[in-house]
Design a protein around this motif. Structure first.
Motif, PDB file in Angstrom:
ATOM      1  N   LEU A   1      33.742  66.172 -10.617  1.00 52.31           N
ATOM      2  CA  LEU A   1      32.584  66.773  -9.965  1.00 52.31           C
ATOM      3  C   LEU A   1      31.857  65.736  -9.115  1.00 52.31           C
ATOM      4  N   GLN A   2      31.758  64.522  -9.642  1.00 56.69           N
ATOM      5  CA  GLN A   2      31.087  63.474  -8.879  1.00 56.69           C
ATOM      6  C   GLN A   2      31.803  63.235  -7.561  1.00 56.69           C
ATOM      7  N   GLU A   3      33.127  63.167  -7.611  1.00 55.21           N
ATOM      8  CA  GLU A   3      33.897  62.930  -6.381  1.00 55.21           C
ATOM      9  C   GLU A   3      33.692  64.077  -5.392  1.00 55.21           C
ATOM     10  N   CYS A   4      33.746  65.292  -5.909  1.00 55.59           N
ATOM     11  CA  CYS A   4      33.578  66.479  -5.049  1.00 55.59           C
ATOM     12  C   CYS A   4      32.222  66.458  -4.356  1.00 55.59           C
ATOM     13  N   LEU A   5      31.177  66.130  -5.100  1.00 56.75           N
ATOM     14  CA  LEU A   5      29.829  66.126  -4.535  1.00 56.75           C
ATOM     15  C   LEU A   5      29.637  64.960  -3.572  1.00 56.75           C
ATOM     16  N   CYS A   6      30.177  63.793  -3.920  1.00 58.64           N
ATOM     17  CA  CYS A   6      30.044  62.635  -3.016  1.00 58.64           C
ATOM     18  C   CYS A   6      30.708  62.925  -1.677  1.00 58.64           C
ATOM     19  N   LYS A   7      31.875  63.528  -1.736  1.00 57.11           N
ATOM     20  CA  LYS A   7      32.588  63.863  -0.491  1.00 57.11           C
ATOM     21  C   LYS A   7      31.746  64.820   0.336  1.00 57.11           C
ATOM     22  N   ALA A   8      31.159  65.813  -0.339  1.00 56.72           N
ATOM     23  CA  ALA A   8      30.368  66.817   0.362  1.00 56.72           C
ATOM     24  C   ALA A   8      29.155  66.195   1.032  1.00 56.72           C
ATOM     25  N   ILE A   9      28.453  65.341   0.302  1.00 55.20           N
ATOM     26  CA  ILE A   9      27.260  64.708   0.868  1.00 55.20           C
ATOM     27  C   ILE A   9      27.657  63.775   2.010  1.00 55.20           C
ATOM     28  N   ALA A  10      28.747  63.040   1.826  1.00 58.24           N
ATOM     29  CA  ALA A  10      29.221  62.131   2.881  1.00 58.24           C
ATOM     30  C   ALA A  10      29.449  62.910   4.172  1.00 58.24           C
ATOM     31  N   LYS A  11      30.085  64.054   4.027  1.00 55.90           N
ATOM     32  CA  LYS A  11      30.367  64.872   5.204  1.00 55.90           C
ATOM     33  C   LYS A  11      29.096  65.351   5.872  1.00 55.90           C
ATOM     34  N   ARG A  12      28.089  65.657   5.074  1.00 53.90           N
ATOM     35  CA  ARG A  12      26.872  66.206   5.666  1.00 53.90           C
ATOM     36  C   ARG A  12      26.032  65.158   6.357  1.00 53.90           C
ATOM     37  N   ILE A  13      26.181  63.888   5.984  1.00 55.73           N
ATOM     38  CA  ILE A  13      25.348  62.877   6.637  1.00 55.73           C
ATOM     39  C   ILE A  13      26.064  62.138   7.756  1.00 55.73           C
ATOM     40  N   GLU A  14      27.345  62.376   7.896  1.00 57.05           N
ATOM     41  CA  GLU A  14      28.147  61.606   8.853  1.00 57.05           C
ATOM     42  C   GLU A  14      27.667  61.659  10.289  1.00 57.05           C
ATOM     43  N   ASN A  15      27.251  62.818  10.732  1.00 56.26           N
ATOM     44  CA  ASN A  15      26.897  62.925  12.144  1.00 56.26           C
ATOM     45  C   ASN A  15      25.405  62.976  12.384  1.00 56.26           C
ATOM     46  N   LYS A  16      24.644  62.471  11.430  1.00 52.05           N
ATOM     47  CA  LYS A  16      23.196  62.564  11.566  1.00 52.05           C
ATOM     48  C   LYS A  16      22.559  61.238  11.939  1.00 52.05           C
ATOM     49  N   SER A  17      21.377  61.325  12.476  1.00 48.81           N
ATOM     50  CA  SER A  17      20.667  60.112  12.887  1.00 48.81           C
ATOM     51  C   SER A  17      20.185  59.345  11.657  1.00 48.81           C
ATOM     52  N   PRO A  18      19.937  58.051  11.828  1.00 52.02           N
ATOM     53  CA  PRO A  18      19.399  57.250  10.717  1.00 52.02           C
ATOM     54  C   PRO A  18      18.093  57.827  10.166  1.00 52.02           C
ATOM     55  N   GLU A  19      17.273  58.393  11.045  1.00 55.77           N
ATOM     56  CA  GLU A  19      15.992  58.953  10.580  1.00 55.77           C
ATOM     57  C   GLU A  19      16.233  60.091   9.607  1.00 55.77           C
ATOM     58  N   TYR A  20      17.175  60.940   9.956  1.00 53.67           N
ATOM     59  CA  TYR A  20      17.499  62.082   9.095  1.00 53.67           C
ATOM     60  C   TYR A  20      18.003  61.612   7.742  1.00 53.67           C
ATOM     61  N   VAL A  21      18.903  60.632   7.782  1.00 57.25           N
ATOM     62  CA  VAL A  21      19.501  60.151   6.535  1.00 57.25           C
ATOM     63  C   VAL A  21      18.443  59.519   5.644  1.00 57.25           C
ATOM     64  N   ARG A  22      17.501  58.808   6.260  1.00 55.37           N
ATOM     65  CA  ARG A  22      16.424  58.190   5.458  1.00 55.37           C
ATOM     66  C   ARG A  22      15.627  59.272   4.746  1.00 55.37           C
ATOM     67  N   LYS A  23      15.368  60.347   5.458  1.00 59.48           N
ATOM     68  CA  LYS A  23      14.593  61.455   4.873  1.00 59.48           C
ATOM     69  C   LYS A  23      15.328  62.060   3.697  1.00 59.48           C
ATOM     70  N   VAL A  24      16.609  62.292   3.911  1.00 53.82           N
ATOM     71  CA  VAL A  24      17.422  62.946   2.874  1.00 53.82           C
ATOM     72  C   VAL A  24      17.413  62.167   1.564  1.00 53.82           C
ATOM     73  N   PHE A  25      17.534  60.853   1.670  1.00 51.56           N
ATOM     74  CA  PHE A  25      17.610  60.035   0.461  1.00 51.56           C
ATOM     75  C   PHE A  25      16.291  59.385   0.117  1.00 51.56           C
ATOM     76  N   ASN A  26      15.271  59.743   0.876  1.00 57.03           N
ATOM     77  CA  ASN A  26      13.942  59.208   0.571  1.00 57.03           C
ATOM     78  C   ASN A  26      13.941  57.682   0.611  1.00 57.03           C
ATOM     79  N   ILE A  27      14.447  57.144   1.712  1.00 58.11           N
ATOM     80  CA  ILE A  27      14.572  55.687   1.816  1.00 58.11           C
ATOM     81  C   ILE A  27      13.543  55.146   2.786  1.00 58.11           C
ATOM     82  N   GLU A  28      12.963  54.044   2.381  1.00 58.96           N
ATOM     83  CA  GLU A  28      12.023  53.398   3.273  1.00 58.96           C
ATOM     84  C   GLU A  28      12.761  52.371   4.118  1.00 58.96           C
ATOM     85  N   ASN A  29      12.454  52.351   5.381  1.00 53.91           N
ATOM     86  CA  ASN A  29      13.106  51.403   6.271  1.00 53.91           C
ATOM     87  C   ASN A  29      12.433  50.043   6.148  1.00 53.91           C
ATOM     88  N   ASP A  30      13.095  49.093   5.508  1.00 50.92           N
ATOM     89  CA  ASP A  30      12.467  47.785   5.365  1.00 50.92           C
ATOM     90  C   ASP A  30      13.010  46.741   6.342  1.00 50.92           C
TER      91      ASP A  30
END
Lengths: 154, 394
Positions: free
Chosen positions: A102-131
């Protein structure tokens, strides 16, 4: 026939208790797919109710269903039903419960969804602060510009 | 057993580093490069050696673009123009980049591209001829001496497989020599010299290959342990890198022998060698099913008339123009320059197009003049994939 066989050898039922108190009765062979649960059982043989403090009932239900139904076809369609938040929570659950398929299946799915997105979008998705400092970031963006930007350099 | 403490926050799960590592290891190299700027932690994860190893195992290489190398002119001086055409660009912009190899200490001529690693050499004439093996994605490079005599026409090909501890590769240097056997006509042979990254030394191979035709489009393609070069005489020079044995594979002969093959190129797709030809019967893509049996299978074909009908804005009077130009083999009207993973970079008149075989779709890439060519003869084109592989171990 196969179902009868498995029922006979693992007729023992187990109760899993989600973080919000929802209870799930599952067969032992299903529960064993969750390596975390397996380790719990190994430690305390007589246990009947196992607490799963990190996973909500709704997600545990999805996880259990996945274990029951998983195959290539199911996996391919599985991730499409969930939004990004659910995917992440399911991934946390799979990670905690130690279900590698299940972990592999979900990781693949998330990887696919973030591949073509901007860094800003990805930061939002994972709640990451740009340091990165602005200079650092500008330098990085410039370095890889030729690789991914659609801007003519000359 | 791993116990992960997670905030029991219903709205947002904060994924831990292990999980982020797992997700990112399934992302392709190109988006990963842009994700380096997301945060310092992500930058560190993506640059980490064990991450790179996992990512290489979990993902397939994607064709990201074409490197276009202007060829030397009759004067035998190298032309320094190297351009890069990305396969995908935003909003269909006509994109061409130069200075992709600007991180190297001097101007170079590209010789080979294999799984994201590129081999280039100093422009000739040069006081200190050097060979560079580099990864433009991370700007790492190593250099080796290019021992004389350095011939502008020779080909150096790169054989690189993913072996991470350390990253090993081989270079195969092919020269065409003439041996006179006391008759008026000399016999032509290909000779091979091998460089091994492990021994860091060149060694002349005992293998030679008798072939009356010289290489064209001059770049070796590495597939499954073999290197392949197209020659003028419709044969493909093939070299087994491990066993150091060569053979000549005849190109697929189309059913009608009067067929004039106007232009052709070779490339890799799905782990097999493919041969792309343009003739009066159109574009044909063949796949080498069995190397030793010389067994070719036709994978795709499209009539020139169909190109004209489907893309009237790009191609006008295509078939006639192609046939007219078939007399002049140095500059065919329609010239397949590079083929990889089902995508073909093709030059038609003074424009470049990318034809996607799988989708049967043709897009305009750029005008030939955007590459700032100094030579009107066709350039040498290399397929390129971005990769995180580090050469530091090599």
């Amino acid at each position: 026939m196969a179902e009868e066989k498995s029922q006979a050898s693992s007729s023992k039922m187990l109760t899993l208790k989600a973080s919000d108190g929802v209870l799930f009765e599952v067969e032992l062979n299903i529960a064993k797919e969750m390596k975390t649960v397996q380790a719990y059982i190994d430690d305390c043989e007589d246990i009947e109710t196992i607490p799963i403090p990190n996973v909500l009932g709704k997600h545990l239900a999805i996880v259990i269903e996945y274990i029951k139904k998983t195959n290539e076809e199911y996996d391919a369609e599985f991730e499409k039903q969930w939004n990004m938040d659910d995917l992440q929570l399911l991934l946390l659950a799979a990670n905690y419960l130690n279900i590698s398929g299940l972990q592999e299946c979900l990781c693949k799915a998330i990887a696919k969804r973030i591949e073509n997105k901007s860094p800003e979008y990805v930061r939002k998705v994972f709640n990451i602060e740009n340091d990165h400092s602005p200079e650092e970031e500008a330098k990085l963006r410039k370095e890889y510009k030729w690789a991914f930007e659609g801007v003519d350099k000359d | 057993m791993k116990m992960i403490k997670v905030d029991n926050n219903e709205n947002e799960g904060c994924l831990n580093t292990d999980v982020i590592f797992d997700i990112l290891s399934r992302v392709l190299a190109k988006p990963l490069l842009s994700m380096k700027c997301i945060s310092r932690e992500w930058h560190n994860i993506i640059s980490n050696r064990s991450f790179i190893k996992a990512q290489l195992q979990n993902t397939k290489l994607d064709l990201n673009g074409f490197i276009v190398q202007d060829r030397y002119m009759i004067s035998k001086r190298d032309i320094k123009t190297v351009s890069y055409i990305p396969v995908e660009s935003k909003n269909g912009a006509k994109v061409v980049h130069q200075m992709v190899f600007g991180f190297l200490p001097e101007d170079v001529v590209v010789l080979a591209s294999c799984k994201g690693i590129v081999c280039c050499r100093s422009c000739l004439p040069s006081p200190n001829p050097t060979i560079y093996v580099c990864n433009p994605s991370n700007r790492e490079w190593i250099q080796l001496k290019w021992s004389p005599p350095c011939d502008i026409t020779e080909s150096i090909a790169l054989a690189f497989d993913f072996d991470f501890e350390p990253s090993k590769f081989k270079l195969v240097r092919v020269k065409c020599i003439e041996l006179n056997n006391n008759e008026d006509e000399g016999d032509f042979f290909f000779t091979f010299e091998l460089y091994c990254s492990e021994t860091k030394a060149w060694r002349k191979s005992t293998e030679i290959c008798n072939c009356k035709d010289d290489m064209i489009k001059n770049r070796g393609i590495y597939i499954g342990g073999f290197l392949h070069w197209l020659t003028e005489g419709d044969q493909i020079l093939t070299f087994d890198v491990e066993k150091e044995m060569s053979l000549l594979i005849p190109v697929p002969v189309p059913p009608a022998n009067e067929l004039r093959i106007v232009a052709a190129c070779i490339g890799e797709y799905e782990g097999r060698l493919h041969y792309v030809q343009v003739s009066e019967q159109g574009l044909h893509v063949w796949c080498l099913e069995d190397l030793f049996e010389f067994k070719w299978i036709l994978k795709d074909c499209k009539l020139l008339e169909n190109f004209e009908v489907e893309y009237p804005r790009f191609f006008f009077n295509l078939k006639n123009r192609v046939l007219e130009s078939s007399e002049d083999t140095t500059n065919p009207w329609m010239n397949p320059l590079c083929f990889k993973d089902g995508k073909l970079l093709i030059k038609v008149s003074a424009e470049l197009y990318i034809y996607d075989m799988k989708k049967d779709k043709m897009v305009h890439a750029c005008s030939f003049l955007q590459l700032k060519p100094q030579s009107m003869s066709h350039p040498t084109v290399f397929p390129f994939s971005l990769t995180l592989v580090s050469l530091k171990d090599a």
